[in-house]
Design an enzyme around this catalytic site. Structure first.
Site, PDB file in Angstrom:
ATOM      1  N   ASP A  88      83.235  47.712  97.252  1.00 31.82           N
ATOM      2  CA  ASP A  88      83.269  47.831  95.798  1.00 31.82           C
ATOM      3  C   ASP A  88      82.506  46.645  95.221  1.00 31.82           C
ATOM      4  OD1 ASP A  88      84.062  48.680  93.188  1.00 31.82           O
ATOM      5  OD2 ASP A  88      85.661  47.199  93.184  1.00 31.82           O
ATOM      6  N   SER A  89      82.247  46.706  93.925  1.00 29.42           N
ATOM      7  CA  SER A  89      81.585  45.573  93.275  1.00 29.42           C
ATOM      8  C   SER A  89      82.515  44.361  93.217  1.00 29.42           C
ATOM      9  CB  SER A  89      81.159  45.971  91.866  1.00 29.42           C
ATOM     10  OG  SER A  89      82.260  46.479  91.147  1.00 29.42           O
TER      11      SER A  89
ATOM     12  N   GLU B 273      89.838  42.451  83.639  1.00 29.72           N
ATOM     13  CA  GLU B 273      89.576  41.204  84.379  1.00 29.72           C
ATOM     14  C   GLU B 273      90.234  40.007  83.699  1.00 29.72           C
ATOM     15  OE1 GLU B 273      85.869  40.876  86.332  1.00 29.72           O
ATOM     16  OE2 GLU B 273      86.769  42.570  87.383  1.00 29.72           O
TER      17      GLU B 273
ATOM     18  N   CYS C 283      86.524  54.884  87.054  1.00 27.91           N
ATOM     19  CA  CYS C 283      86.148  53.484  87.299  1.00 27.91           C
ATOM     20  C   CYS C 283      87.342  52.809  87.969  1.00 27.91           C
ATOM     21  CB  CYS C 283      85.844  52.806  85.964  1.00 27.91           C
ATOM     22  SG  CYS C 283      85.628  51.026  86.090  1.00 27.91           S
ATOM     23  N   THR C 284      87.049  51.947  88.934  1.00 30.04           N
ATOM     24  CA  THR C 284      88.127  51.306  89.702  1.00 30.04           C
ATOM     25  C   THR C 284      89.159  50.580  88.824  1.00 30.04           C
ATOM     26  OG1 THR C 284      86.563  49.480  89.918  1.00 30.04           O
ATOM     27  CG2 THR C 284      86.848  50.898  91.829  1.00 30.04           C
ATOM     28  N   HIS C 285      88.705  50.059  87.680  1.00 29.04           N
ATOM     29  CA  HIS C 285      89.606  49.245  86.845  1.00 29.04           C
ATOM     30  C   HIS C 285      90.526  50.073  85.938  1.00 29.04           C
ATOM     31  CE1 HIS C 285      86.865  46.211  88.192  1.00 29.04           C
ATOM     32  NE2 HIS C 285      87.419  45.262  87.466  1.00 29.04           N
TER      33      HIS C 285
ATOM     34  N   CYS D 259      83.554  52.115  94.795  1.00 29.07           N
ATOM     35  CA  CYS D 259      83.074  51.855  93.427  1.00 29.07           C
ATOM     36  C   CYS D 259      82.479  53.141  92.838  1.00 29.07           C
ATOM     37  CB  CYS D 259      82.000  50.773  93.508  1.00 29.07           C
ATOM     38  SG  CYS D 259      81.177  50.425  91.967  1.00 29.07           S
TER      39      CYS D 259
ATOM     40  N   GLY E 106      78.484  48.074  86.637  1.00 25.35           N
ATOM     41  CA  GLY E 106      78.538  49.175  85.664  1.00 25.35           C
ATOM     42  C   GLY E 106      77.478  49.204  84.590  1.00 25.35           C
TER      43      GLY E 106
HETATM   44  N1  DGL Z   1      83.739  49.068  90.412  1.00 26.36           N
HETATM   45  C1  DGL Z   1      83.084  49.522  89.195  1.00 26.36           C
HETATM   46  C2  DGL Z   1      83.253  51.043  89.083  1.00 26.36           C
HETATM   47  O1  DGL Z   1      84.174  51.635  89.626  1.00 26.36           O
HETATM   48  C3  DGL Z   1      83.668  48.859  87.959  1.00 26.36           C
HETATM   49  C4  DGL Z   1      83.338  47.400  87.822  1.00 26.36           C
HETATM   50  C5  DGL Z   1      81.856  47.159  87.710  1.00 26.36           C
HETATM   51  O2  DGL Z   1      81.244  47.465  86.659  1.00 26.36           O
HETATM   52  O3  DGL Z   1      81.300  46.667  88.685  1.00 26.36           O
HETATM   53  O4  DGL Z   1      82.442  51.673  88.436  1.00 26.36           O
END
Ligand code: DGL
Length: 268
Positions: free
Chosen positions: A13-14, A156, A188-190, A76, A46
């Site tokens: 993931d990022s 975050e 999105c993961t968040h 991600c 993103g």
């Molecule tokens: N992991 C990214 C996603 O699921 C979210 C965070 C980012 O923008 O890197 O799209």
């Protein structure tokens, strides 16, 4: 040399968000070893271009190949949307993303087939979710999408369930209310971390968080390819690599996963 079955599963993931997928896979497949890469030096993905994301994803895949993983999960959403096809074409191991599993889950829970999608700017611009809904659900499905760029920095900075986050959610999601959607994909993961606030704004609709479905997909794929690691006694290992700030990641990930973890810095 380790037999193919005993090799680890690679997940990337990022940043930290992909640990939701790690947690789910560890619950579902406890004997599997996992190698996780969080690209914390280059997060967020993103708002970056396709070319950049594809380059990052290939760099991480090269790392995964060196780690001799048996398959890779692109946890991600942005990297899944923009790089999955290229990764699948390039590497000799199975690579799965989070878009198809999320869409399958959305289609199975939606009754009226009116589905909302939220994600980062790059995910929404790529139309990856829309294309998959049309492919798997057909033309009768209706979808409505919206990028929510402020959600990631809010999470975050731990603005999880307060007035500012509620106002931002209201601003982004207000328009979905007149669309009669019964399902919203948290692309999105968040975003699953903001479930409470999103529920407050959207009321009683299905919120799709793909981490659980992804782990089921991994299980099926390993079974199908005869790659599942069977070991009744041993708990699989978890090795985490990041491209920046080991200590910050170790403490956040430790709290989230509720276990002591090993984190190492590897710059690609
Ligand atoms: N992991 C990214 C996603 O699921 C979210 C965070 C980012 O923008 O890197 O799209």
């Amino acid at each position: 040399m380790k037999s193919l079955k005993n090799r680890p599963i690679g997940i990337f993931d990022s940043g930290l968000g992909g640990l939701t997928v790690v947690k789910s896979i560890r619950q579902c497949l406890p004997s599997e070893d996992i190698v996780y890469y969080g690209d914390t030096a280059r997060v967020p993905y993103g708002n970056k271009s396709r070319t950049t994301i594809v380059r990052f994803a290939h760099e991480i895949m090269a790392f995964m190949m060196k780690a001799r993983v048996k398959m890779v999960v692109v946890a991600c959403n942005t990297a899944s949307s923009l790089s999955l096809r290229s990764l699948k074409k390039t590497y000799p191991i199975p690579v799965i993303g989070v878009i198809s599993p999320g869409v399958r889950e959305a289609l199975s829970v939606s009754k009226n087939k009116r589905i909302g999608i939220i994600g980062t700017k790059s995910t929404i611009n790529s139309k990856s979710y829309e294309k998959e809904i049309l492919k798997l659900g057909g033309k009768a499905c209706r979808f409505f999408s919206k990028s929510c760029p402020l959600f990631v920095p809010l999470v975050e900075n731990k603005f999880l369930n307060n007035k500012i986050t509620y106002d931002v959610a209201q601003h982004y999601l207000g328009e979905f209310k007149s669309r009669d959607i019964d399902t919203l994909i948290l692309g999105c993961t968040h975003y699953p971390i903001l479930k409470q606030v999103i529920k407050k704004v959207m009321g009683n609709i299905n919120l799709v968080d793909s981490s659980f479905v992804v782990s089921k997909e991994v299980q099926m794929l390993l079974d199908k390819k005869d790659l599942t690691r069977f070991s009744k006694k041993t708990q699989g290992t978890l090795k985490i690599f990041v491209s920046d700030d080991v200590e910050g990641f170790r403490s956040a990930a430790g709290i989230f996963l509720k276990e002591k973890i090993m984190v190492k810095k590897v710059v690609l």
